[in-house]
Structure formats: structure tokens, C-alpha cells
Write a protein that holds these residues in place. Structure first.
Motif, short mmCIF file in Angstrom:
data_model
loop_
_atom_site.label_atom_id
_atom_site.label_comp_id
_atom_site.label_asym_id
_atom_site.label_seq_id
_atom_site.Cartn_x
_atom_site.Cartn_y
_atom_site.Cartn_z
N ASN B 118 34.46 75.85 41.61
CA ASN B 118 34.38 76.20 40.18
C ASN B 118 33.61 77.50 40.01
O ASN B 118 34.00 78.39 39.26
N HIS B 119 32.49 77.59 40.70
CA HIS B 119 31.62 78.75 40.51
C HIS B 119 32.32 80.03 40.93
O HIS B 119 32.37 81.01 40.18
N PHE B 120 32.83 80.05 42.14
CA PHE B 120 33.44 81.29 42.64
C PHE B 120 34.75 81.62 41.94
O PHE B 120 35.08 82.78 41.76
N PHE B 121 35.49 80.59 41.55
CA PHE B 121 36.79 80.83 40.93
C PHE B 121 36.67 81.17 39.46
O PHE B 121 37.46 81.96 38.91
N ARG B 122 35.68 80.56 38.77
CA ARG B 122 35.62 80.71 37.32
C ARG B 122 34.40 81.47 36.80
O ARG B 122 34.49 82.20 35.83
N GLY B 131 34.53 83.48 49.15
CA GLY B 131 33.92 82.32 48.52
C GLY B 131 34.94 81.43 47.84
O GLY B 131 34.89 80.21 47.96
N ILE B 132 35.88 82.06 47.13
CA ILE B 132 36.92 81.28 46.46
C ILE B 132 37.68 80.46 47.49
O ILE B 132 37.87 79.25 47.37
N LYS B 133 38.11 81.12 48.58
CA LYS B 133 38.91 80.44 49.61
C LYS B 133 38.13 79.33 50.31
O LYS B 133 38.64 78.23 50.51
N ARG B 134 36.88 79.64 50.68
CA ARG B 134 36.08 78.65 51.41
C ARG B 134 36.01 77.33 50.64
O ARG B 134 36.23 76.26 51.20
N GLY B 180 42.90 76.11 40.11
CA GLY B 180 43.82 77.00 39.41
C GLY B 180 45.04 76.29 38.86
O GLY B 180 45.39 75.19 39.30
N PRO B 181 45.72 76.92 37.88
CA PRO B 181 46.85 76.30 37.21
C PRO B 181 48.07 76.13 38.11
O PRO B 181 48.96 75.33 37.81
N ASP B 182 48.12 76.87 39.23
CA ASP B 182 49.26 76.73 40.13
C ASP B 182 49.09 75.57 41.11
O ASP B 182 50.01 75.23 41.84
N PHE B 183 47.90 74.98 41.12
CA PHE B 183 47.67 73.84 42.01
C PHE B 183 48.18 72.58 41.35
O PHE B 183 47.98 72.36 40.15
#
Lengths: 261, 250
Positions: B118-122, B131-134, B180-183
Motif C-alpha cells: 500500500n505504502h509504495f504503490f499508493r 519497493g512496489i515490486k518487492r 492495483g485495479p488490474d489485479f
């Protein structure tokens, strides 16, 4: 409860007085002792693994019970092999298998601590029998499981990563320091242990992570700003079971080196 | 009769765990919404209740105003003192241990790791792909662990419905916020079935209010722009709390 056998121990001491008289004393004590319990501990030399080995050593010291150690080799990714996933579906260490209870498996260090306290700790060495003291200890175990472990773990990851990402290093270093300050604040009311005036699994679970502070936060990081935490760290490290448990599966020099990396 | 328990909370996954549990037990409780925007969780009066300055926390007026912090500890506390019918935790020692094992798995894994996603993505002011990927990868790995768990045909994580399901449900429900919305959670079909199964329980529906994630089928129905706006709003107080922590060494 595995409390069956009576055990007789004999202690022989020999003393030589100044005039050369030799006195031999033989002390015989008989105690009810739990029969050696049959638990296998799967671990590697990490903070989470050592929570379990310390707890087992405490039970060993208090009740004379024994456990087997099976070291898991991360370099061979043993923790993801099918046989181990049956024990821990998450493929991580530590895990225990309790052969005295039908090979019941327990994964997650926090769950192992609670399981051992429930089944093998009649005198409350690991966890108080008083409901409120017990809940307080469980609260701090959860705090460590959800906070100190994961966040200091991320600090260790980013500090050790080949590619340095300042934002991430700062984020997890700051959060780890905040968590240390929460402990510092807790000790400011004069309590000797995290959950009050009694040693418990709350201390065990935060001790192993705090002990490795330099491994996660770098060789320049010290507990100087957290003197009460530092005092507690050293106090816990005096316990025989803690020394023994920290040296499982292999001997390390962390305690002898005063927690320096 | 005065409420037995006061719950200090916000409508986030960790807070929702406790709301669900209180509703399962039909405990009359007062809800105090903590204002993150004013850093209320770090005020002295609240730190007496939760020295970590986070939500949720409860104060049990039926037991001398005993305070409990950490959602996992609250769930176990409620199971011990307020659950004579064993709704939250099975009586059988082995099933109870399994429930606690999966509760700990959520507390140490699913919560923190999906929270970092949540933190890295949003919320992070800069997008850091590593970070997002990890954390997104680790969140998906954790979902796959649950998927595997359900492969033996079980309905719930650890025997009957328990605190393990409650704790994992509130986080898994908001999978798209982290991923994410594509997940699509349909990639984990057994987990998806379990989400719906848990959501059939009235206490889960009431405990999740005012979130509409159940009604939305565990998919985010907001636009990308609205998601961004919400993220920015939350990021404000998240980063403000961080600065305040640094100032006050708290």
C-alpha cells in the motif's frame, strides 16, 4: 501433561580444608520431573528462530526437558521443499513438530511461544498464569510480531541491498527507531521487563531482534539513545537459557562482542 | 446498561478485525473514531491505552478498564473473556493452535507486507519500482499460501471459522488497493470463494461498515483519479505522522 517420572539426582562435592582434611558431601534429591519431551525445532540462526530456541532452553532449565534441533539450510532453499511445507505451509522458519502430541506441527514464532507456554509450562516461566499479566505479555508479543520483526527486517534488507534506496532505508530505519523508543518509554515507568515485573515471552521475542540491531541498522547504530532498552537487553542476555538459545543452531559471538556486528 | 467495551479505531483492515469480532460476540460497545488527521493516536491520553500510538485498541470496562492494544491480542483477549460459545476460537487445543498459527501468520506477514505494498504503490511521495515490486510480489506469495491451504477442500483457514479468518479477511478484501485495479483475486479462486463465504456472515457485513468492498465484490469501483485523490489525502497524514515522530522521537 508429561509429568510422570520421579528423578533422583546425586550431587557430590569434595572440599579440602586448610589443615588438609578432605570432606565429601553427597546430596540426593528426588523430584518429579517431566519426562524428556520430544520436540524437533526447525530453524536457522535468525532472530525469529532464536525466540523458539530460547523458549525451549528456558523450559529445559526449569523442567529438565529436551528438544532436537534440525538446522534448515537456506542456501539449498530447504525451507521450500515439500516435506517442510507440510510442516510450515509458509515455507519459513522456525517451526516445531511435537512428537509427544502426535507430531503436531506449529509454525510462526509467536504461535510457537504460545503453544509451548500452554502445553509445557506449568509454573508460568514463559507466560504468567494471571489473565491480565498474560494478556499484557501477549500484547507485546503481537507488537513484536507485527512491528519490530517485520520493520527491522525490512531495514536489514534495504541496508544490505546492493542497490541503496535512501527512501526505503530511511523509512525502515526511522520506524525501527520509533519502535525502540516505544520500548524505552515503556521502561520509563520502572518496569523490569516489557510486560511488567515478570520475564515472559514478550521479552524473548523482542530481545532477539533488539540483539541484532547492528545487523539491521548498520555498525554505526547504537542503543545510546535508548539507555533503558540497552539495560534491559543486557539483563536478558545474562540468563543462562538466553545464552544457550542464542547459540542454536551454531555458536555465535554476538553476546561476547556486546552486540556489535 | 453501559457499553462493556470502548473500541478506539478507524475503518482500516486492522480496525475492522475488531469490529467484526465484537459483532460476532454481540458485545455492546462504544466506538471512538480516532482522528489520524490531527495525530490523535499520539496524544498522551491515548498512549496510556496503546503505548505504540496505533489503532485498534480496546478498553474493557467490564474488567476494570483493562486496555488491550494490537489487533491480534484483542482478538485473543475477546476469545478468552467474552466468547463462551467458542465462536472466535475452537475449544480443541490443536484446532485452537492452528487458528493462532494463522493469526500470527497474518500479523507478521499478510498485514505488514500488504501494508508496505500500500505504502509504495499508493502513498510514497516518489514511485520506487523496487519497493512496489518487492511488496506486491510478497503479497501475492502470501495469497498463494492461502490458496494452497484451501486445496484440501477446507472452508476456513484453521478448522471452523475463527479469528484467523477474520484477520486475513479484512486485508485480503482490499487486495486491489495494494495490487492495483488490474489485479484480480480470481487468480486465487479458492481464496476468492473463501472471501465470499466469510462475507456471508452478518457480523462480517456489519463489522466492515461503512466500507462497500463486500458489496463491490472485492473489486475497487472507484476511478483511477479518485483513487489517486484518496491516496494523496491519506498520504498527508501518513507523512505528517512520520515527521511528528521524528520531532518528538516517538
Amino acid at each position: 501433561m508429561p509429568f510422570a517420572t520421579k528423578r533422583t539426582t546425586t550431587k557430590t562435592t569434595t572440599r579440602t580444608a586448610a589443615d588438609g582434611t578432605v570432606t565429601t558431601t553427597i546430596e540426593t534429591t528426588t523430584a518429579s520431573t517431566p519426562k524428556p519431551f520430544d520436540i524437533t525445532l526447525y530453524l536457522a540462526g535468525t532472530p525469529n528462530g532464536k525466540k523458539a530456541s530460547i523458549a525451549l532452553e528456558e523450559l529445559s532449565q526449569a523442567y529438565g526437558i529436551t528438544y532436537n534441533v534440525r538446522s534448515i539450510d537456506f542456501s539449498k532453499v530447504e525451507q521450500k521443499e515439500e516435506w517442510f511445507l507440510k510442516i510450515n505451509p509458509n515455507g519459513r522458519i522456525p517451526a516445531i513438530v511435537d512428537h509427544a502430541r502426535g507430531d503436531f506441527a506449529v509454525f510462526e514464532s509467536g504461535a510457537i511461544l504460545l503453544y509451548l507456554a500452554e502445553h509445557y509450562d506449568p509454573e508460568g516461566v514463559l507466560l504468567s498464569k494471571d489473565a491480565d499479566e498474560r494478556s499484557t505479555a501477549v500484547q507485546w508479543v503481537m507488537w513484536q510480531m507485527g512491528g519490530l520483526g517485520p520493520m527491522q527486517g525490512q531495514a536489514g534488507h534495504f541496508n544490505g541491498a546492493a542497490e541503496k534506496i535512501p527512501y526505503a532505508i530511511n523509512r525502515y530505519t526511522d520506524e525501527t527507531k520509533r519502535l525502540y523508543s516505544v520500548m524505552e518509554r515503556a521502561f520509563s515507568d520502572g518496569r523490569e521487563y516489557l510486560a511488567g515485573n515478570k520475564y515472559s515471552i514478550a521479552d524473548i521475542s523482542s530481545f532477539t531482534w533488539t540483539a541484532y540491531h547492528q545487523f539491521s541498522l548498520g555498525k554505526d547504530f547504537t542503543l545510546e539513545e535508548y539507555p533503558l532498552v540497552n539495560k534491559w537487553l543486557h539483563k536478558i542476555a545474562q540468563r543462562n537459557a538466553v545464552v544457550a538459545g542464542m547459540n542454536v543452531p551454531t555458536k555465535i559471538t554476538l553476546l561476547e562482542n556486546d552486540f556489535k556486528a | 446498561m453501559a457499553p462493556q467495551i470502548t473500541l478506539y479505531t478507524v475503518g482500516t483492515p486492522n480496525g475492522q478485525k475488531v469490529s467484526i469480532a465484537l459483532d460476532e460476540l454481540k458485545i455492546d460497545h462504544k466506538v471512538h473514531q480516532i482522528q489520524f488527521s490531527t495525530n490523535e493516536q499520539k496524544e498522551e491520553w491515548f498512549l496510556k491505552i496503546n503505548p505504540n500510538g496505533r489503532i485498534p485498541a480496546i478498553v474493557d470496562h467490564s474488567r476494570g478498564d483493562f486496555a488491550v492494544f494490537e489487533s491480534g491480542a484483542i482478538l485473543l483477549y475477546l476469545a478468552e473473556h467474552h466468547d463462551p460459545d467458542h465462536i472466535l476460537l475452537p475449544e480443541d487445543p490443536n484446532q485452537k493452535s492452528e487458528a493462532i498459527q494463522w493469526l500470527m501468520w497474518q500479523m507478521g506477514g499478510l498485514g505488514p507486507m500488504q501494508g508496505q505494498a500500500n505504502h509504495f504503490f499508493r502513498y510514497a511521495p516518489e514511485k520506487i519500482p523496487y519497493g512496489i515490486k518487492r511488496y506486491q510480489d510478497e503479497t501475492k506469495r502470501l495469497y498463494s499460501v492461502m490458496e494452497r491451504r484451501f486445496a484440501d477442500g477446507r472452508d476456513f483457514l484453521a478448522g471452523p471459522y475463527s479469528v484467523a479468518d477474520i484477520a486475513c479477511f479484512t486485508w485480503t478484501a482490499v487486495n486491489q488497493w495494494a495490487l492495483g485495479p488490474d489485479f484480480s483475486i480470481s487468480d486465487y479462486p479458492l481464496v476468492e470463494k473463501w472471501l465470499h463465504r466469510v462475507a456471508e456472515r452478518p457480523a462480517v457485513v456489519s463489522g466492515m461498515k461503512p466500507s462497500t468492498i463486500i458489496q463491490d465484490g472485492f473489486r475497487s469501483k472507484i476511478t483511477a483519479a479518485e483513487a489517486e485523490a484518496r491516496a494523496q489525502e491519506a498520504a498527508k497524514w501518513i507523512l505528517a505522522e512520520k515527521e511528528k515522530n521524528a520531532e518528538e522521537k516517538l
